[in-house]
Design a protein around this motif. Structure first.
Motif, PDB file in Angstrom:
ATOM      1  N   LEU A 107      -7.512  53.257  52.000  1.00  0.00           N
ATOM      2  CA  LEU A 107      -7.348  53.099  50.751  1.00  0.00           C
ATOM      3  C   LEU A 107      -8.747  52.270  50.366  1.00  0.00           C
ATOM      4  CD1 LEU A 107      -3.494  52.269  49.663  1.00  0.00           C
ATOM      5  CD2 LEU A 107      -4.977  54.622  49.153  1.00  0.00           C
ATOM      6  N   ALA A 108      -9.341  51.571  50.902  1.00  0.00           N
ATOM      7  CA  ALA A 108     -10.597  51.008  50.880  1.00  0.00           C
ATOM      8  C   ALA A 108     -11.782  51.619  51.178  1.00  0.00           C
ATOM      9  CB  ALA A 108     -10.392  49.492  51.351  1.00  0.00           C
ATOM     10  N   ALA A 109     -11.593  52.849  51.444  1.00  0.00           N
ATOM     11  CA  ALA A 109     -12.584  53.764  51.984  1.00  0.00           C
ATOM     12  C   ALA A 109     -14.061  53.721  51.063  1.00  0.00           C
ATOM     13  CB  ALA A 109     -12.395  55.166  52.444  1.00  0.00           C
ATOM     14  N   ARG A 110     -13.502  53.767  49.797  1.00  0.00           N
ATOM     15  CA  ARG A 110     -14.672  54.039  48.786  1.00  0.00           C
ATOM     16  C   ARG A 110     -15.610  52.856  48.646  1.00  0.00           C
ATOM     17  NH1 ARG A 110     -11.515  56.387  43.708  1.00  0.00           N
ATOM     18  NH2 ARG A 110     -13.694  55.589  42.618  1.00  0.00           N
ATOM     19  N   SER A 111     -15.038  51.569  49.177  1.00  0.00           N
ATOM     20  CA  SER A 111     -15.756  50.272  48.882  1.00  0.00           C
ATOM     21  C   SER A 111     -16.602  50.204  49.994  1.00  0.00           C
ATOM     22  CB  SER A 111     -14.696  49.271  48.501  1.00  0.00           C
ATOM     23  OG  SER A 111     -13.726  49.439  47.741  1.00  0.00           O
ATOM     24  N   GLY A 112     -16.666  50.807  50.995  1.00  0.00           N
ATOM     25  CA  GLY A 112     -17.512  50.535  52.191  1.00  0.00           C
ATOM     26  C   GLY A 112     -16.950  50.110  53.398  1.00  0.00           C
ATOM     27  N   PRO A 113     -17.645  50.109  54.735  1.00  0.00           N
ATOM     28  CA  PRO A 113     -16.948  49.725  55.827  1.00  0.00           C
ATOM     29  C   PRO A 113     -16.527  48.078  55.915  1.00  0.00           C
ATOM     30  CG  PRO A 113     -19.309  50.236  56.149  1.00  0.00           C
ATOM     31  CD  PRO A 113     -18.884  50.361  54.824  1.00  0.00           C
ATOM     32  N   ALA A 154     -15.351  46.291  53.541  1.00  0.00           N
ATOM     33  CA  ALA A 154     -14.032  46.269  52.707  1.00  0.00           C
ATOM     34  C   ALA A 154     -12.871  46.958  53.446  1.00  0.00           C
ATOM     35  CB  ALA A 154     -14.284  46.790  51.449  1.00  0.00           C
ATOM     36  N   MET A 155     -13.312  48.299  54.163  1.00  0.00           N
ATOM     37  CA  MET A 155     -12.166  48.683  54.971  1.00  0.00           C
ATOM     38  C   MET A 155     -11.777  47.792  55.913  1.00  0.00           C
ATOM     39  SD  MET A 155     -13.753  52.762  55.591  1.00  0.00           S
ATOM     40  CE  MET A 155     -12.520  53.168  56.495  1.00  0.00           C
ATOM     41  N   ALA A 165      -7.280  45.047  58.113  1.00  0.00           N
ATOM     42  CA  ALA A 165      -6.783  43.871  58.714  1.00  0.00           C
ATOM     43  C   ALA A 165      -5.663  43.229  57.850  1.00  0.00           C
ATOM     44  CB  ALA A 165      -7.673  42.713  59.066  1.00  0.00           C
ATOM     45  N   PHE A 166      -5.624  43.256  56.566  1.00  0.00           N
ATOM     46  CA  PHE A 166      -4.572  42.647  55.825  1.00  0.00           C
ATOM     47  C   PHE A 166      -3.508  43.620  55.734  1.00  0.00           C
ATOM     48  CE2 PHE A 166      -7.804  39.801  53.643  1.00  0.00           C
ATOM     49  CZ  PHE A 166      -7.090  38.754  53.771  1.00  0.00           C
ATOM     50  N   GLY A 167      -3.663  44.927  55.822  1.00  0.00           N
ATOM     51  CA  GLY A 167      -2.550  45.606  56.135  1.00  0.00           C
ATOM     52  C   GLY A 167      -1.739  45.712  57.228  1.00  0.00           C
TER      53      GLY A 167
END
Length: 187
Positions: free
Chosen positions: A108-114, A116-117, A122-124
């Protein structure tokens, strides 16, 4: 059930392709209801005095489906990852949910860069690990109440020792009447 969350042979839940669709619908419903409450309150609060009801309805109509869609996407990715890991690993335990949560956060964070991914993954994983740990702890705590227990019987005290032969017959009859009759467990 053996081991973690569910055994592969557990038939109490739907098989993987069906559980994905079911959980997407349930997550959309939860998100839409929660979004309706949240955005309804915000629409009411941010509207002028005469238009509060109309502002509430407009806010719910515009934002609640978006929240429901976000919940549905998260649930779909999570369940697809969970089912994929069950198929790959051949067992269904808490590690599947933790890894699927980490993968979902990262995707889900792929569009924000590595970077943020990595943070979202880690949080997930941490959040799902906490949820699985709390679920396991509550399961362990509540399992004690389902352990079989022996029934408690009110039995009379141990038979009194035999009295010597020199005792009178009246003492023997008094001691026999002092011992209550045993209660029957099943009547």
């Amino acid at each position: 059930m053996t081991g973690g969350r569910h055994d592969i042979s557990d038939t109490s839940r739907d098989p993987c392709p069906y559980i994905i669709v079911y959980d997407i619908g349930a997550a959309f419903a939860m998100g839409a209801i929660g979004g309706s409450l949240w955005h309804g309150f915000k629409g009411y609060r941010n509207s002028p005095r005469g238009d509060r009801f109309a502002g509430t309805i407009a806010s719910v109509k515009s934002r609640a489906p978006v929240v429901g869609g976000g919940f549905a996407v998260w649930s779909g990715l999570f369940n697809a990852g969970d089912c994929t890991l069950v198929a790959i690993r051949g067992k269904e335990d808490s590690w599947n949910a933790i890894m699927a949560g980490a993968a979902t956060g990262g995707i889900l964070a792929a569009r924000s860069g590595p970077q943020a991914m990595a943070v979202s993954a880690a949080f997930g994983g941490i959040i799902l690990g906490i949820m699985e740990g709390v679920g396991a702890m509550l399961g362990r705590l509540s399992s004690d109440q389902y352990k079989p227990q022996a029934p408690v019987l009110d039995l009379p005290p141990a038979a009194q020792q035999q009295q010597p032969a020199s005792a009178s017959a009246s003492n023997v009859s008094e001691s026999a009447s002092a011992v209550p009759a045993p209660k029957r467990f099943f009547q």
